[in-house]
Design a protein around this motif. Structure first.
Motif, PDB file in Angstrom:
ATOM      1  N   GLU A 244      -8.759  26.367  12.425  1.00  0.00           N
ATOM      2  CA  GLU A 244      -9.825  27.067  13.159  1.00  0.00           C
ATOM      3  C   GLU A 244     -10.240  28.355  12.423  1.00  0.00           C
ATOM      4  OE1 GLU A 244     -11.398  25.498  15.137  1.00  0.00           O
ATOM      5  OE2 GLU A 244     -10.025  23.977  15.886  1.00  0.00           O
ATOM      6  N   ILE A 245     -10.556  28.186  11.143  1.00  0.00           N
ATOM      7  CA  ILE A 245     -10.943  29.312  10.292  1.00  0.00           C
ATOM      8  C   ILE A 245     -12.202  29.999  10.811  1.00  0.00           C
ATOM      9  CG2 ILE A 245     -12.350  27.901   8.731  1.00  0.00           C
ATOM     10  CD1 ILE A 245      -9.998  30.648   7.515  1.00  0.00           C
ATOM     11  N   GLY A 246     -13.024  29.272  11.569  1.00  0.00           N
ATOM     12  CA  GLY A 246     -14.252  29.861  12.108  1.00  0.00           C
ATOM     13  C   GLY A 246     -14.001  30.966  13.110  1.00  0.00           C
ATOM     14  N   ASP A 247     -12.776  31.065  13.636  1.00  0.00           N
ATOM     15  CA  ASP A 247     -12.428  32.113  14.597  1.00  0.00           C
ATOM     16  C   ASP A 247     -11.843  33.347  13.922  1.00  0.00           C
ATOM     17  OD1 ASP A 247     -13.222  30.757  16.941  1.00  0.00           O
ATOM     18  OD2 ASP A 247     -11.376  29.586  16.943  1.00  0.00           O
ATOM     19  N   MET A 248     -11.806  33.366  12.605  1.00  0.00           N
ATOM     20  CA  MET A 248     -11.230  34.512  11.899  1.00  0.00           C
ATOM     21  C   MET A 248     -12.188  35.699  11.963  1.00  0.00           C
ATOM     22  SD  MET A 248     -10.035  34.786   7.890  1.00  0.00           S
ATOM     23  CE  MET A 248      -8.464  33.945   8.106  1.00  0.00           C
ATOM     24  N   PRO A 249     -11.714  36.910  12.358  1.00  0.00           N
ATOM     25  CA  PRO A 249     -12.573  38.097  12.416  1.00  0.00           C
ATOM     26  C   PRO A 249     -13.171  38.435  11.043  1.00  0.00           C
ATOM     27  CG  PRO A 249     -10.478  38.478  13.548  1.00  0.00           C
ATOM     28  CD  PRO A 249     -10.343  37.193  12.803  1.00  0.00           C
ATOM     29  N   MET A 250     -14.357  39.041  11.055  1.00  0.00           N
ATOM     30  CA  MET A 250     -15.070  39.337   9.811  1.00  0.00           C
ATOM     31  C   MET A 250     -14.256  40.225   8.881  1.00  0.00           C
ATOM     32  SD  MET A 250     -18.003  37.761   9.627  1.00  0.00           S
ATOM     33  CE  MET A 250     -19.128  38.685   8.582  1.00  0.00           C
ATOM     34  N   HIS A 290     -23.776  27.079  10.255  1.00  0.00           N
ATOM     35  CA  HIS A 290     -24.470  27.765  11.348  1.00  0.00           C
ATOM     36  C   HIS A 290     -23.892  29.150  11.580  1.00  0.00           C
ATOM     37  CE1 HIS A 290     -26.043  23.773  13.296  1.00  0.00           C
ATOM     38  NE2 HIS A 290     -26.602  24.050  12.122  1.00  0.00           N
ATOM     39  N   LEU A 291     -22.553  29.270  11.461  1.00  0.00           N
ATOM     40  CA  LEU A 291     -21.932  30.588  11.619  1.00  0.00           C
ATOM     41  C   LEU A 291     -22.391  31.543  10.518  1.00  0.00           C
ATOM     42  CD1 LEU A 291     -18.244  29.703  12.651  1.00  0.00           C
ATOM     43  CD2 LEU A 291     -20.172  30.326  14.123  1.00  0.00           C
ATOM     44  N   VAL A 292     -22.560  31.009   9.307  1.00  0.00           N
ATOM     45  CA  VAL A 292     -23.069  31.837   8.199  1.00  0.00           C
ATOM     46  C   VAL A 292     -24.479  32.324   8.508  1.00  0.00           C
ATOM     47  CG1 VAL A 292     -23.814  31.795   5.788  1.00  0.00           C
ATOM     48  CG2 VAL A 292     -21.593  30.799   6.425  1.00  0.00           C
ATOM     49  N   GLN A 293     -25.327  31.422   9.013  1.00  0.00           N
ATOM     50  CA  GLN A 293     -26.712  31.789   9.342  1.00  0.00           C
ATOM     51  C   GLN A 293     -26.773  32.855  10.430  1.00  0.00           C
ATOM     52  OE1 GLN A 293     -28.623  28.090  10.336  1.00  0.00           O
ATOM     53  NE2 GLN A 293     -28.419  27.250   8.255  1.00  0.00           N
ATOM     54  N   LYS A 294     -25.782  32.833  11.329  1.00  0.00           N
ATOM     55  CA  LYS A 294     -25.752  33.820  12.422  1.00  0.00           C
ATOM     56  C   LYS A 294     -24.939  35.054  12.046  1.00  0.00           C
ATOM     57  CE  LYS A 294     -24.253  30.920  15.591  1.00  0.00           C
ATOM     58  NZ  LYS A 294     -23.868  30.400  16.930  1.00  0.00           N
ATOM     59  N   ASN A 295     -24.579  35.174  10.742  1.00  0.00           N
ATOM     60  CA  ASN A 295     -23.804  36.318  10.242  1.00  0.00           C
ATOM     61  C   ASN A 295     -22.456  36.463  10.948  1.00  0.00           C
ATOM     62  OD1 ASN A 295     -25.783  37.167   8.340  1.00  0.00           O
ATOM     63  ND2 ASN A 295     -26.957  38.119  10.025  1.00  0.00           N
ATOM     64  N   GLN A 296     -21.865  35.328  11.345  1.00  0.00           N
ATOM     65  CA  GLN A 296     -20.555  35.351  11.975  1.00  0.00           C
ATOM     66  C   GLN A 296     -19.466  34.842  11.028  1.00  0.00           C
ATOM     67  OE1 GLN A 296     -20.949  33.084  15.599  1.00  0.00           O
ATOM     68  NE2 GLN A 296     -22.267  34.596  16.576  1.00  0.00           N
ATOM     69  N   PHE A 297     -19.884  34.423   9.829  1.00  0.00           N
ATOM     70  CA  PHE A 297     -18.919  34.000   8.822  1.00  0.00           C
ATOM     71  C   PHE A 297     -19.488  34.352   7.455  1.00  0.00           C
ATOM     72  CE2 PHE A 297     -16.205  31.228   6.289  1.00  0.00           C
ATOM     73  CZ  PHE A 297     -15.011  31.247   6.995  1.00  0.00           C
ATOM     74  N   ARG A 298     -18.646  34.909   6.599  1.00  0.00           N
ATOM     75  CA  ARG A 298     -19.111  35.367   5.288  1.00  0.00           C
ATOM     76  C   ARG A 298     -19.546  34.184   4.420  1.00  0.00           C
ATOM     77  NH1 ARG A 298     -17.205  40.723   3.106  1.00  0.00           N
ATOM     78  NH2 ARG A 298     -17.949  39.737   1.192  1.00  0.00           N
TER      79      ARG A 298
END
Length: 483
Positions: A244-250, A290-298
């Protein structure tokens, strides 16, 4: 009647009479006893396949008799019935080895159905005892089970990566087996002799993730009483699986990117760099793009991780594997719980293969553990499944021969089932098959019966009414269709 299949034990003659008539009408031979003592004496001469006994009787009660029967003939299923149903008596009955618990007053059809299941269980026990259907629980099973094309692609990817330590990103829904694949990637890699360390980002409080990954020095924060290695140090030379790498804080993503770039990091509160050689396998059920597009993942971290991507299909995308997975989980649950492994009836396999399984393989495994504990008979019937699965909408699919497995779900279900039937008929006729109307009619009636009984909770009279049949017709169809 020494060869009676079922023994009825009750000091109430009216109960014995009713059960005798019902079982006789179902072509089940039976013999009645008015006391537990008479039964124990008769056991010296012959044994039944099944017993159905009251609890409260004059002299020895049913539970005391049950204990003696199980001590002498553990393979005889004993159904316990009682008018004084409560939690303690139910628990005591099962702990004493009862096959099933039947509270009075009971529906006579339910009693006959239960006796038939006990007879099936008894026959299965005999086959297992003679070794004709024995399951060797010591047979090695593959690391990952999968015959579906989508799983074969996963196997090929693991094979291609077996000589590499390159980063891998695993995409797949919750419960699809991402950690199992990550473990296989490690096991079949040059790093197999080193550690495999797994960390679930979603399971750790955000303020502790940094310390979990990189460790900390004494006094780095309140409660840090001494230095502690992080997961990177523990995995040095091996593999670190970040689920669940998508839940890692920025902010932690920034530190992770730096480690991946130069192989060095600092513990929390530390001042000396620590060098490590770690292979990263990341996994997520989310769409990282999608997370990248929403600036939630580098974006730079995404490209660093997304060198090789492996997609794990949902269980609904690999229905061909469901029956084999279920049998594997039933055997494993039996070993874990120290009991005999259950098997699935063919109807149950078909039904389970049509379910949506939103929890994927994990849900299937949990269901098999539930069945190992809760299903009465050795052979699991559709009616043995957890109630929540009996109300699930079935999916639309066909088997390899073009046979219709089930109707579709959703807003087009009413319109499309006829088209599916037409497609099936076309394929069968094109293949030169004969008697297809007889085959289709039997399958149609089987599906309608199963659905009606599921919707009425197994109540036959109501199911017959909903289908527009008489009660006798429904009973006859169940027998004709071997349901």
């Amino acid at each position: 009647m020494k060869n009676a299949s079922v023994w009825i034990i009750d000091d109430d003659s009216s109960i014995r009479w009713v059960l005798e008539r019902a079982l006789g009408a179902a072509n089940i031979s039976c013999q009645s006893f008015g006391s537990a003592e008479d039964v124990l004496t008769a056991l010296n001469q012959s044994q039944p396949q099944v017993m159905i006994s009251d609890v409260r009787m004059g002299g020895m009660d049913g539970l005391a008799m049950l204990k003696q029967v199980k001590d002498r003939y553990d393979d005889i299923p004993v159904i316990i019935m009682t008018a004084h149903s409560d939690l303690d008596s139910a628990v005591t009955a099962f702990q004493s080895g009862a096959f099933e618990y039947l509270p009075k007053p009971f529906d006579i059809d339910d009693a006959v159905t239960l006796v038939n299941r006990a007879l099936t269980h008894s026959n299965e026990q005999r086959r297992l005892k003679t070794g004709s259907n024995a399951l060797d629980q010591n047979i090695e099973t593959p690391e990952i089970i999968g015959e579906a094309p989508a799983m074969q692609e996963v196997f090929r990817a693991i094979g291609r990566l077996s000589r590499s330590s390159i980063s891998v990103l695993i995409n797949g829904g919750s419960g699809t087996g991402k950690e199992l694949v990550a473990n296989a990637l490690h096991k079949h890699s040059p790093r197999a002799s080193k550690s495999f360390i797994a960390l679930n980002m979603a399971a750790i409080p955000k303020d502790l993730i940094e310390s979990e990954l990189f460790g900390h020095e004494k006094g780095a924060f309140t409660g840090a009483g001494g230095p502690r290695q992080g997961r990177f140090e523990q995995a040095d030379g091996g593999t670190l699986f970040l689920d669940e790498i998508g839940d890692m804080p920025m902010e932690v993503q920034t530190r992770l990117l730096r480690v991946l770039s130069d192989g060095q990091f600092y513990r929390v509160g530390g001042h000396s760099p620590i060098s490590v050689d770690v292979r990263i396998i990341a996994a997520t059920h989310q769409n990282l793009e999608h997370l990248v597009q929403k600036n939630q993942f580098r974006e730079d971290l995404f490209h660093r991780l997304n060198v090789i991507r492996v997609h794990l299909p949902s269980l609904a995308e690999r229905r061909i594997d469901i029956a084999r997975l279920a049998q594997h989980f039933l055997q494993r649950a039996a070993i874990d719980l120290g009991v005999e492994a259950k098997t699935l009836h063919a109807d149950t396999e078909r039904y389970m293969s049509q379910l949506p399984w939103p929890g994927n393989v994990r849900q299937l495994e949990n269901t098999c553990r539930w069945l190992t504990v809760m299903a009465s008979s050795q052979e699991v019937l559709v009616s043995d499944l957890p109630p929540e699965l009996l109300n699930e909408p079935l999916s639309s699919s066909t088997d390899e021969d073009g046979q219709i497995i089930s109707g579709p779900t959703g807003e087009h279900a009413q319109q499309s089932w006829k088209q599916l039937l037409q497609n099936w008929a076309d394929s069968q006729l094109s293949a030169g098959h004969s008697n297809i109307l007889e085959e289709a009619t039997a399958e149609f009636e089987r599906v309608m019966l199963r659905c009606a009984l599921n919707h009425t909770g197994g109540h036959k009279q109501e199911a017959a009414r909903r289908l527009g049949w008489g009660r006798n017709t429904l009973t006859r169809k169940l027998k004709e269709l071997d349901m």
